[in-house]
Scaffold this motif. Structure first.
Motif, mmCIF file in Angstrom:
data_model
loop_
_atom_site.group_PDB
_atom_site.id
_atom_site.type_symbol
_atom_site.label_atom_id
_atom_site.label_comp_id
_atom_site.label_asym_id
_atom_site.label_seq_id
_atom_site.Cartn_x
_atom_site.Cartn_y
_atom_site.Cartn_z
ATOM 1 N N GLU A 101 -47.214 -34.169 -17.917
ATOM 2 C CA GLU A 101 -47.467 -35.511 -18.391
ATOM 3 C C GLU A 101 -48.956 -35.547 -17.190
ATOM 4 O O GLU A 101 -49.785 -36.144 -17.918
ATOM 5 C CB GLU A 101 -46.806 -36.862 -17.271
ATOM 6 C CG GLU A 101 -45.337 -37.350 -18.086
ATOM 7 C CD GLU A 101 -44.637 -37.990 -17.584
ATOM 8 O OE1 GLU A 101 -45.000 -38.463 -16.367
ATOM 9 O OE2 GLU A 101 -43.788 -38.590 -17.958
ATOM 10 N N LYS A 147 -47.785 -40.164 -20.919
ATOM 11 C CA LYS A 147 -47.127 -40.678 -19.485
ATOM 12 C C LYS A 147 -46.076 -41.457 -19.783
ATOM 13 O O LYS A 147 -45.031 -41.274 -19.586
ATOM 14 C CB LYS A 147 -48.123 -41.817 -18.920
ATOM 15 C CG LYS A 147 -48.967 -40.144 -18.060
ATOM 16 C CD LYS A 147 -49.857 -40.904 -17.094
ATOM 17 C CE LYS A 147 -50.229 -39.858 -16.076
ATOM 18 N NZ LYS A 147 -51.801 -40.969 -15.775
ATOM 19 N N ASN A 148 -46.209 -42.440 -20.967
ATOM 20 C CA ASN A 148 -45.254 -43.687 -21.662
ATOM 21 C C ASN A 148 -44.446 -43.355 -23.061
ATOM 22 O O ASN A 148 -43.778 -43.713 -23.074
ATOM 23 C CB ASN A 148 -46.021 -44.515 -21.621
ATOM 24 C CG ASN A 148 -46.232 -45.350 -21.007
ATOM 25 O OD1 ASN A 148 -46.036 -45.319 -19.081
ATOM 26 N ND2 ASN A 148 -48.320 -45.786 -20.329
ATOM 27 N N HIS A 197 -40.935 -41.943 -22.088
ATOM 28 C CA HIS A 197 -40.015 -43.013 -22.496
ATOM 29 C C HIS A 197 -40.136 -43.935 -23.513
ATOM 30 O O HIS A 197 -39.255 -44.428 -23.295
ATOM 31 C CB HIS A 197 -40.556 -44.249 -20.882
ATOM 32 C CG HIS A 197 -40.084 -45.139 -20.831
ATOM 33 N ND1 HIS A 197 -38.324 -44.893 -20.398
ATOM 34 C CD2 HIS A 197 -39.815 -46.516 -21.373
ATOM 35 C CE1 HIS A 197 -37.817 -45.866 -19.802
ATOM 36 N NE2 HIS A 197 -38.698 -47.422 -20.003
ATOM 37 N N ARG A 198 -40.557 -43.814 -24.239
ATOM 38 C CA ARG A 198 -40.676 -45.177 -25.330
ATOM 39 C C ARG A 198 -40.025 -43.998 -26.289
ATOM 40 O O ARG A 198 -39.382 -44.574 -27.229
ATOM 41 C CB ARG A 198 -42.274 -45.031 -25.593
ATOM 42 C CG ARG A 198 -42.834 -46.260 -25.481
ATOM 43 C CD ARG A 198 -44.112 -46.873 -26.233
ATOM 44 N NE ARG A 198 -45.298 -45.826 -26.566
ATOM 45 C CZ ARG A 198 -46.646 -44.986 -25.472
ATOM 46 N NH1 ARG A 198 -46.543 -46.002 -24.684
ATOM 47 N NH2 ARG A 198 -46.679 -44.316 -26.172
ATOM 48 N N LEU A 232 -43.221 -51.880 -24.287
ATOM 49 C CA LEU A 232 -42.652 -50.387 -23.302
ATOM 50 C C LEU A 232 -44.541 -49.878 -23.306
ATOM 51 O O LEU A 232 -44.587 -49.276 -22.838
ATOM 52 C CB LEU A 232 -42.447 -49.504 -23.802
ATOM 53 C CG LEU A 232 -40.767 -50.416 -24.241
ATOM 54 C CD1 LEU A 232 -39.771 -49.210 -24.858
ATOM 55 C CD2 LEU A 232 -39.440 -50.255 -22.986
ATOM 56 N N GLN A 236 -31.069 -41.139 -25.552
ATOM 57 C CA GLN A 236 -31.845 -41.591 -24.918
ATOM 58 C C GLN A 236 -32.387 -40.845 -23.403
ATOM 59 O O GLN A 236 -33.659 -40.635 -23.420
ATOM 60 C CB GLN A 236 -31.237 -43.039 -24.163
ATOM 61 C CG GLN A 236 -32.280 -44.018 -23.704
ATOM 62 C CD GLN A 236 -31.993 -45.418 -23.305
ATOM 63 O OE1 GLN A 236 -31.098 -46.178 -23.322
ATOM 64 N NE2 GLN A 236 -32.972 -45.821 -22.613
ATOM 65 N N GLN A 283 -43.193 -33.828 -15.037
ATOM 66 C CA GLN A 283 -43.907 -35.257 -14.660
ATOM 67 C C GLN A 283 -45.403 -34.120 -14.516
ATOM 68 O O GLN A 283 -46.403 -34.043 -14.732
ATOM 69 C CB GLN A 283 -43.983 -35.284 -13.313
ATOM 70 C CG GLN A 283 -43.228 -36.142 -13.100
ATOM 71 C CD GLN A 283 -42.548 -36.303 -11.841
ATOM 72 O OE1 GLN A 283 -42.464 -35.951 -10.699
ATOM 73 N NE2 GLN A 283 -41.698 -36.906 -11.503
ATOM 74 N N GLU A 319 -37.328 -33.498 -15.010
ATOM 75 C CA GLU A 319 -37.778 -34.862 -14.266
ATOM 76 C C GLU A 319 -39.719 -33.915 -13.646
ATOM 77 O O GLU A 319 -40.931 -34.371 -14.055
ATOM 78 C CB GLU A 319 -37.306 -35.293 -13.617
ATOM 79 C CG GLU A 319 -36.366 -36.086 -14.341
ATOM 80 C CD GLU A 319 -36.869 -37.053 -15.145
ATOM 81 O OE1 GLU A 319 -38.298 -37.377 -15.144
ATOM 82 O OE2 GLU A 319 -36.300 -37.444 -15.607
ATOM 83 N N GLY A 341 -37.812 -41.989 -25.783
ATOM 84 C CA GLY A 341 -36.044 -42.320 -25.456
ATOM 85 C C GLY A 341 -35.518 -43.511 -25.435
ATOM 86 O O GLY A 341 -34.674 -43.454 -26.368
ATOM 87 N N LYS A 395 -36.212 -37.385 -24.195
ATOM 88 C CA LYS A 395 -37.234 -37.440 -22.953
ATOM 89 C C LYS A 395 -37.907 -36.154 -23.531
ATOM 90 O O LYS A 395 -38.930 -35.920 -23.126
ATOM 91 C CB LYS A 395 -37.626 -38.340 -21.864
ATOM 92 C CG LYS A 395 -36.655 -39.824 -21.927
ATOM 93 C CD LYS A 395 -36.437 -40.357 -20.270
ATOM 94 C CE LYS A 395 -35.854 -39.819 -19.503
ATOM 95 N NZ LYS A 395 -35.646 -39.563 -17.936
#
Length: 632
Positions: A452, A459-460, A463-464, A631, A487, A449, A445, A466, A491
């Motif tokens: 990102e 950034k998003n 998440h999308r 999202l 899921q 980060q 993670e 996944g 990522k």
């Protein structure tokens, strides 16, 4: 003289089919006096070839001797060069094939021996029979073809027998390993009446021997002692009168029940060793007397009985070994339970640590024995996808359990057992890897980060990816474990971008050829980061990182994989990654309108993307679009 003296019509048909005729056998028969003196030299050359192959040399060392095998081959070749086939010849060939199958000789090597034989025979006969060598060789080749048919038949029957009676097959293998022979079984048969006739005297001697060895160490009541002695007497009578040693299933059921008493710690394994030693001592005391020593076979019977008891104890030892390991290494952070593989998933045994684990993960089950493991542990109505016991694989199943402190991660592995016990049971262990998993996920993670932070566009996006990947996986019919894993795993598809220079990641214009080659390395960097982390979900992430830029037509990178060579998870992420990227504003482009994105995806059907997955994706287009917008 008639050279084919076979009574079975099926065998006569096989002879015709393989080209064995009276004329060909006559040509061998006419030259038998020249051929038979060549036999020893041919066999010597054959075994030089065989011994050059390490696996075959090892097989010979395990099951026979070179001298014995050469003698057998000389006999066989002399029979071939006699030029006569009868029922006895056929039965011998079939039996030899059966023996080779039982000892584990690979069929391809056995058949390859015939081919090598023909080459060697031609080398030996061509100098002495130059004009007839080809005709004789053709005749021998036809004869060998017939022998190969018999060999194939023997191997097939052995495989059918193994499949139909796996327990009998595995017990037979253990008999061979322990030196307990068919002759020993015959001796038990001949001894059974003696034991039944003198059972009271045997039991009296057994009481004395057993009590001296064991009872003073244990505080059993008189009732328990008498109950045990009555059990032993009944067992001896029934076992020998009903010849249970020939009934594989019944015999193994008895051994399994005894082994269960040790596994459940109701008796120590030494109890059974002392019991069998005491029975053997009692039988010797009764039968090694003047009354019976006039019979020369009695000593053989007793030795066969001793070998039988040692064989039985060896099976028990093999069965209980993994359970003793779990007991002796109780300090390890593992939990164990056993399930039936016949009535699949039904729990047949569970250790105390696992009972505490169930309580810890919030499962209140007072009597877990008899429940299905997948119902109890995973709240499933059908077995788990990827179950090590169901798929007989060494890779663990990753299980996630939630409680008040958050998710806990466990690996479920199959613990190797004796092959016989595996026919009806599977021993599974659960290893708590929560600490290790949290460290892995925290590290990843942080890397995510970092990626990102260096690339605002991601950034998003991750998440999308996944969420959208899990939707497409479910639409494609994947099971819930796969859906849950992808899921998380999806990522990390671009985690390798942490190794790409900032000026390339954030360049507003078109990349140069060199910059593009550098950008493409992010898939290999991502795979290297993830591949050695020992969690199934992270292994999936490693696959995705490496393959989500492969194309269905083989034109992608890094390995040019094509079609279903690309893992399913890679094919899924490839679609949703492009879908989300095209709909997003990036430093080098504006967001594309949805209809244009749909057009691009359809254009890539069968080229860049899996056509079936694209069809499914387009069918549910509005759902994917709405989810993505929610999202954003």
């Amino acid at each position: 003289m008639k050279h084919i003296q076979v009574t079975d019509k099926k065998r006569l048909h096989q002879l015709r089919y393989t080209g064995v005729t009276e004329e060909k056998l006559q040509s061998i028969y006419n030259h038998r006096n020249v051929l038979q003196p060549l036999v020893e030299g041919i066999v010597e050359d054959l075994y030089k070839e065989i011994l050059s192959i390490p696996s075959l040399r090892k097989l010979i060392e395990e099951h026979s001797t070179l001298r014995r095998l050469k003698k057998t081959q000389i006999t066989y070749l002399n029979e071939c060069f006699a030029g006569v086939i009868d029922d006895e010849y056929i039965q011998k060939r079939y039996n030899i094939g059966k023996v080779h199958s039982e000892i584990g000789l690979d069929l391809k090597w056995y058949l390859a021996t015939y081919t090598k034989y023909v080459e060697i025979i031609y080398k030996h006969i061509s100098p002495v029979l130059p004009n007839e060598a080809i005709n004789i060789l053709l005749a021998i080749h036809a004869l060998f073809s017939f022998d190969m048919q018999l060999t194939l038949e023997a191997y097939e029957m052995a495989e059918i027998e193994k499949a139909a009676h796996p327990l009998r097959y595995e017990l037979h293998k253990l008999q061979q390993v322990n030196g307990f022979t068919e002759q020993d079984l015959q001796h038990l048969d001949e001894f059974s009446g003696y034991i039944s006739f003198r059972v009271d005297a045997i039991m009296e001697a057994f009481r004395q021997s057993f009590s001296q060895r064991l009872w003073e160490e244990y505080s059993y009541s008189f009732f328990e002692r008498e109950k045990f002695f009555q059990y032993v007497k009944n067992f001896l009578l029934q076992f020998f009168q009903e010849k249970i040693y020939y009934d594989t299933e019944s015999y193994f059921r008895i051994i399994r029940d005894w082994s269960r008493l040790i596994i459940d710690q109701k008796y120590h394994e030494s109890f059974f060793h002392i019991t069998t030693e005491s029975i053997c001592e009692a039988i010797k005391k009764i039968f090694l007397t003047k009354e019976y020593l006039h019979d020369p076979h009695v000593v053989q019977y007793i030795y066969s009985f001793e070998r039988f008891t040692k064989f039985t104890l060896s099976i028990m030892q093999e069965i209980i070994r993994p359970y003793l390991f779990l007991r002796d290494f109780d300090f390890l952070d593992i939990y164990a339970y056993e399930i039936s593989t016949i009535d699949f998933g039904r729990i047949t045994w569970i250790d105390e640590k696992t009972k505490r684990l169930l309580h810890h993960i919030g499962i209140e089950e007072e009597h877990p024995i008899g429940r299905r493991c997948y119902e109890l542990f995973h709240q499933r109505t059908v077995p788990c996808s990827g179950c090590p016991a169901l798929e007989e694989k060494s890779e663990p199943l990753l299980a996630t359990f939630e409680n008040e402190s958050g998710p806990h991660y466990y690996k479920v592995r199959l613990l190797p057992q004796n092959k016989i016990f595996e026919l009806s049971r599977a021993l599974l262990v659960i290893q708590d890897v929560t600490k290790e998993a949290k460290v892995m996920f925290d590290t990843l993670e942080r890397l995510l980060q970092l990626a990102e932070y260096r690339d605002d566009d991601t950034k998003n996006h991750v998440h999308r990816i996944g969420i959208l990947s899990s939707m497409l996986a479910r639409l494609a019919g994947c099971d819930e474990q796969f859906v849950a894993n992808i899921q998380i795993a999806a990522k990390f598809h671009d985690i390798g971008k942490v190794g790409i220079p900032d000026y390339i990641l954030n360049k507003p214009g078109k990349l140069t050829k060199e910059e593009w080659e550098s950008m493409k390395t992010h898939v290999l960097i991502g795979h290297q980061i993830l591949a050695n982390l020992d969690l199934p979900v992270i292994q999936m992430a490693a696959n995705i990182a490496q393959t989500h830029h492969e194309w269905w037509n083989g034109q992608g990178y890094p390995n040019g994989l094509k079609g279903e060579e690309i893992p399913l998870e890679g094919r899924i992420v490839a679609i949703v990654d492009v879908f989300d990227a095209l709909l997003s504003k990036r430093i080098y482009k504006d967001a594309f309108p949805p209809e244009k994105v749909k057009e691009i995806l359809l254009d890539g059907r069968g080229k860049q993307f899996d056509p079936k997955l694209i069809d499914l994706f387009i069918t549910m287009w509005n759902d994917f679009l709405e989810t993505r917008e929610s999202l954003a």
